[in-house]
Design an enzyme around this catalytic site. Structure first.
Site, short mmCIF file in Angstrom:
data_model
loop_
_atom_site.label_atom_id
_atom_site.label_comp_id
_atom_site.label_asym_id
_atom_site.label_seq_id
_atom_site.Cartn_x
_atom_site.Cartn_y
_atom_site.Cartn_z
CE1 TYR A 83 13.57 -48.25 -31.76
CE2 TYR A 83 13.60 -46.07 -30.73
CZ TYR A 83 12.93 -47.05 -31.46
OH TYR A 83 11.65 -46.82 -31.90
CB ALA A 84 19.31 -43.00 -30.32
CG ASP A 100 5.37 -59.24 -37.54
OD1 ASP A 100 5.13 -58.05 -37.20
OD2 ASP A 100 6.03 -60.02 -36.82
CB SER A 159 12.02 -43.21 -32.92
OG SER A 159 11.82 -42.93 -31.53
CB SER A 171 18.67 -48.05 -35.64
OG SER A 171 17.58 -47.90 -34.75
#
Length: 248
Positions: free
Chosen positions: A158-159, A36, A145, A161
């Protein structure tokens, strides 16, 4: 224990789905490398996993968008275990939400760098290490996602990616199948992670009304699907995407 003796490398392991994945894979017998960008969070994950499952688990600091950081992490894994991981789970991801008319170039680039470029770099470098060591049984699971499939207002970066992650996974699966490396993606819906909990309540209520099962998912419910894809029970599955959305 279906993953006994396997070495699993999980990015974004400091919280949410990544942390739950570490626990579920350790439960099934795998040795865990929790990576992380926030080393303290990765340490907390490994401390909890090691306390519950008495095996040799380690934590690493890792920036998935930085090639040198990945090289350093893989070097430490090889030194510690003498072999590369054969289960790789790309959970690292960030949000920088805004409407497209207001979204900064920097926020667009940062999300693509972490979510998409980071996935590409981990897949490429881990696959090369697996092939170089003559291993022909590996599974790479990438977190996409459902937003990458349908889009969502305020999440154009985000969409984009996550749509890219899904197509990257499909394409890489075609190239690596004859190397004994399977690649699949998991497309979570709305899951009770720190990322989702930061969403305003009125937005959460709107999302909930669209979920036929009437609730958000738990990180463990995604981790169980990842564990299935990691093991031999999914030995003939590659290049696919599994939606885990409560029917959304």
């Amino acid at each position: 224990m279906t993953l006994t003796g396997r070495l699993a490398f999980i990015t974004g392991a400091g919280s949410g789905i990544g942390r739950s994945t570490c626990r579920i894979l350790a439960r099934d017998g795998a040795f865990i490398v929790a990576a992380d960008k926030n080393k303290k969070n990765a340490d907390e994950t490994i401390n909890a996993v090691s306390k519950e499952f008495k095996q040799k688990h380690i934590s690493l600091e890792l920036d998935v968008g930085n090639s040198s950081s990945i090289d350093e992490a893989l070097g430490k894994i090889l030194k510690e275990y003498g072999k590369p991981p054969t289960i790789i789970v790309n959970c690292a991801g960030i949000l920088r939400d805004n409407f497209i008319l207001k979204l900064s170039e920097e926020d667009f680039d940062e999300v693509l760098k972490t979510n998409l470029k980071g996935t590409f770099l981990i897949v490429q470098k881990c696959a090369n290490a697996i092939i170089e060591h003559g291993i022909n049984n590996a599974s790479i699971i990438n977190l996409g996602s459902i937003i990458g499939k349908y889009g969502n207002i305020g999440q154009v970066n985000y969409a984009a990616s996550k749509a890219g992650v899904e197509r990257l996974t499909r394409t890489a699966s075609l190239e690596l199948a004859n190397k004994g490396i399977r690649l699949n993606s998991v497309l979570p819906g709305f899951i009770m992670t720190p990322m989702f909990q930061a969403v305003p309540d009125k937005v959460k209520t709107k999302f909930m009304s669209k979920i036929p099962m009437g609730r958000c998912g738990e990180p463990e419910e995604i981790a169980e699907v990842i564990a299935f894809l990691a093991g031999d029970k999914s030995s003939y599955i590659t290049g696919t995407s599994i939606e885990v959305t409560g029917g959304f």
